[in-house]
Write a protein that holds these residues in place. Structure first.
Motif, PDB file in Angstrom:
ATOM      1  N   ALA A 190       0.791  -1.326  -0.011  1.00  0.00           N
ATOM      2  CA  ALA A 190      -0.004  -0.006  -0.029  1.00  0.00           C
ATOM      3  C   ALA A 190       0.877   1.457   0.100  1.00  0.00           C
ATOM      4  N   GLY A 191       2.099   1.399   0.726  1.00  0.00           N
ATOM      5  CA  GLY A 191       2.977   2.367   0.635  1.00  0.00           C
ATOM      6  C   GLY A 191       3.453   2.506  -0.629  1.00  0.00           C
ATOM      7  N   LEU A 192       4.031   1.432  -1.159  1.00  0.00           N
ATOM      8  CA  LEU A 192       4.444   1.389  -2.687  1.00  0.00           C
ATOM      9  C   LEU A 192       3.449   2.028  -3.600  1.00  0.00           C
ATOM     10  N   ALA A 193       2.255   1.651  -3.580  1.00  0.00           N
ATOM     11  CA  ALA A 193       1.086   2.019  -4.478  1.00  0.00           C
ATOM     12  C   ALA A 193       0.963   3.588  -4.164  1.00  0.00           C
ATOM     13  N   LYS A 194       0.799   4.107  -2.926  1.00  0.00           N
ATOM     14  CA  LYS A 194       0.539   5.194  -2.768  1.00  0.00           C
ATOM     15  C   LYS A 194       1.745   6.389  -3.399  1.00  0.00           C
ATOM     16  N   CYS A 195       2.962   5.818  -3.302  1.00  0.00           N
ATOM     17  CA  CYS A 195       3.960   6.744  -3.968  1.00  0.00           C
ATOM     18  C   CYS A 195       3.884   6.778  -5.367  1.00  0.00           C
ATOM     19  N   GLU A 196       3.621   5.398  -6.015  1.00  0.00           N
ATOM     20  CA  GLU A 196       3.656   5.429  -7.286  1.00  0.00           C
ATOM     21  C   GLU A 196       2.570   5.978  -8.125  1.00  0.00           C
ATOM     22  N   VAL A 248      12.592 -10.831  -9.769  1.00  0.00           N
ATOM     23  CA  VAL A 248      13.826 -10.271  -9.723  1.00  0.00           C
ATOM     24  C   VAL A 248      14.907 -10.342  -8.346  1.00  0.00           C
ATOM     25  N   ASN A 249      14.274 -11.280  -7.553  1.00  0.00           N
ATOM     26  CA  ASN A 249      14.913 -11.891  -6.265  1.00  0.00           C
ATOM     27  C   ASN A 249      15.144 -10.583  -5.234  1.00  0.00           C
ATOM     28  N   GLY A 250      13.861  -9.918  -5.147  1.00  0.00           N
ATOM     29  CA  GLY A 250      13.949  -8.707  -4.272  1.00  0.00           C
ATOM     30  C   GLY A 250      14.776  -7.367  -4.895  1.00  0.00           C
ATOM     31  N   ARG A 251      15.263  -7.593  -6.015  1.00  0.00           N
ATOM     32  CA  ARG A 251      15.970  -6.384  -6.290  1.00  0.00           C
ATOM     33  C   ARG A 251      15.132  -5.268  -6.950  1.00  0.00           C
ATOM     34  N   TRP A 252      14.307  -4.736  -6.082  1.00  0.00           N
ATOM     35  CA  TRP A 252      13.436  -3.852  -6.302  1.00  0.00           C
ATOM     36  C   TRP A 252      13.892  -2.553  -6.884  1.00  0.00           C
ATOM     37  N   GLN A 253      15.189  -2.123  -6.570  1.00  0.00           N
ATOM     38  CA  GLN A 253      15.703  -0.894  -7.208  1.00  0.00           C
ATOM     39  C   GLN A 253      15.360  -0.847  -8.783  1.00  0.00           C
ATOM     40  N   GLY A 254      15.480  -1.711  -9.402  1.00  0.00           N
ATOM     41  CA  GLY A 254      15.403  -1.671 -10.802  1.00  0.00           C
ATOM     42  C   GLY A 254      13.972  -1.413 -11.521  1.00  0.00           C
ATOM     43  N   GLN A 255      13.018  -1.610 -10.439  1.00  0.00           N
ATOM     44  CA  GLN A 255      11.798  -1.565 -10.761  1.00  0.00           C
ATOM     45  C   GLN A 255      10.848  -0.353 -10.284  1.00  0.00           C
ATOM     46  N   TRP A 256      11.294  -0.173  -9.143  1.00  0.00           N
ATOM     47  CA  TRP A 256      10.528   1.115  -8.424  1.00  0.00           C
ATOM     48  C   TRP A 256      11.852   1.796  -7.692  1.00  0.00           C
ATOM     49  N   PRO A 257      12.653   2.417  -8.477  1.00  0.00           N
ATOM     50  CA  PRO A 257      13.767   3.141  -7.971  1.00  0.00           C
ATOM     51  C   PRO A 257      13.599   4.196  -6.996  1.00  0.00           C
ATOM     52  N   ASN A 258      12.403   5.114  -7.515  1.00  0.00           N
ATOM     53  CA  ASN A 258      12.231   6.071  -6.316  1.00  0.00           C
ATOM     54  C   ASN A 258      11.168   5.910  -5.115  1.00  0.00           C
ATOM     55  N   CYS A 259      10.485   4.676  -5.439  1.00  0.00           N
ATOM     56  CA  CYS A 259       9.335   4.642  -4.423  1.00  0.00           C
ATOM     57  C   CYS A 259       9.567   2.998  -3.678  1.00  0.00           C
ATOM     58  N   GLY A 260      10.422   2.246  -4.284  1.00  0.00           N
ATOM     59  CA  GLY A 260      10.638   1.000  -3.710  1.00  0.00           C
ATOM     60  C   GLY A 260      10.851   1.029  -2.248  1.00  0.00           C
TER      61      GLY A 260
END
Length: 265
Positions: A190-196, A248-260
C-alpha cells in the motif's frame, strides 16, 4: 247353329273399351290448377356492434358487414397502403377489429445478441489467470419493423421478431484470487502504491506506465498479465507486483527506484 254376322261384334268391343276407361284404367290425369308455393324469403343480417381499434383508440360501430372490409367501409374507415389490420380484410370481423397505421412498408433487420461470459473457479489455473473453456457465440434475431406516428413524431416500431439462434455463453476457468506470494506479501505494498500512483489502480502515465505500481506493458506481460494493468483489479495488480518482486529476487531498485523504499516502511 248359324253364326251371327261379324258386324255385330264391334259394339261389344267398343263398349268394353269404354267400360275399362270408366273404371280407372290408364288415361291422362287432369292438370292441377293449384298455385305453386312461394320460395322462402332471405332476410338481411341484423346490425351488430363491432369495436374498431385504430392505433389503440377504440370506436364502436353498428354494422351489417360480414367481412372486415365491409365493416370498415360502413364505418367510413379507410386503410392506408401499409396499414396492418387484424383479422385480415377478407375475414369475418368478430367483435374487435384492430388497425395499426404504418408510415412505411415493414422492413427486416438482423439483430445480434452478445454472448454472456460465465466464469468458473478452477484450482488448475494459475492465480489471477483465466483460461477459455468454450468460446461464446452471439445470438441472431430477425426483427420486423416499420415507421409509425406517435405523439406527432415519426418513430420506428417493432412489429414482430423471430429468434434464429440463441447466444452461446463464453465459459472461462478462473484461477484463485491469491492474497499474496510468499514473503513478498508481508511487504508494505500500500505504501509503494501510494508513492507510485497515489493509490489509484486506474492511474495512467503518458510515458507508458499503468496502474497502482506503474507497470510498463512489457513488465506486466512478463508476470502473466493480460490487457492493460490499469484495467485489472487492484488485487491482481498487487499479486503481479509481488510476482515481479520474487522474479527479480527482491532487487526492487530496478523496478521502483524512487518509491521502492516504501515497501519496508
Amino acid at each position: 247353329m248359324r253364326r251371327p254376322p261379324a258386324a255385330f261384334a264391334v259394339p261389344v268391343v267398343l263398349a268394353t273399351a269404354m267400360s275399362v276407361a270408366a273404371c280407372g284404367g290408364e288415361s291422362p290425369s287432369p292438370k292441377s290448377d293449384a298455385p305453386a308455393a312461394d320460395a322462402p324469403k332471405t332476410s338481411a343480417p341484423a346490425p351488430r356492434k363491432v369495436v374498431v381499434v385504430v392505433d389503440g383508440k377504440p370506436t364502436e360501430t353498428m354494422t351489417t358487414g360480414t367481412t372486415v372490409q365491409q365493416v370498415l367501409e360502413q364505418a367510413k374507415i379507410a386503410l392506408g397502403p401499409h396499414d396492418l389490420v387484424k383479422p385480415a380484410a377478407d375475414q369475418p370481423p368478430g367483435e374487435i377489429v384492430k388497425i395499426m397505421r404504418l408510415l412505411s412498408a415493414p422492413k427486416l433487420k438482423v439483430v445480434r445478441t452478445p454472448a454472456k461470459t460465465i466464469r468458473k473457479s478452477s484450482s488448475s489455473v494459475p492465480p489471477w489467470s483465466e483460461k477459455v473453456l468454450r468460446e461464446g457465440k452471439a445470438g441472431v434475431t430477425i426483427v420486423k419493423w416499420a415507421y409509425v406516428r406517435r405523439k406527432g413524431k415519426k418513430v420506428p416500431k417493432v412489429l414482430a421478431q423471430k429468434v434464429k439462434s440463441r447466444p452461446v455463453a463464453r465459459i472461462l476457468a478462473v484461477g484463485p484470487k491469491s492474497a499474496g506470494t510468499g514473503s513478498a506479501a508481508r511487504l508494505n505494498w500500500a505504501g509503494l502504491a501510494k508513492c507510485e500512483s497515489g493509490g489509484n489502480p486506474k492511474s495512467v502515465n503518458p510515458a507508458g506506465y499503468y496502474g497502482l505500481y506503474q507497470f510498463s506493458m512489457a513488465t506486466w506481460t512478463s508476470v502473466g498479465g493480460t490487457g492493460k494493468p490499469s484495467d485489472a483489479s487492484a488485487g491482481e495488480q498487487t499479486y503481479r507486483a509481488q510476482l515481479l518482486y520474487n522474479k527479480v529476487n527482491g532487487r526492487w531498485q530496478g523496478q521502483w527506484p524512487n518509491c521502492g523504499k516504501y515497501l519496508f516502511s
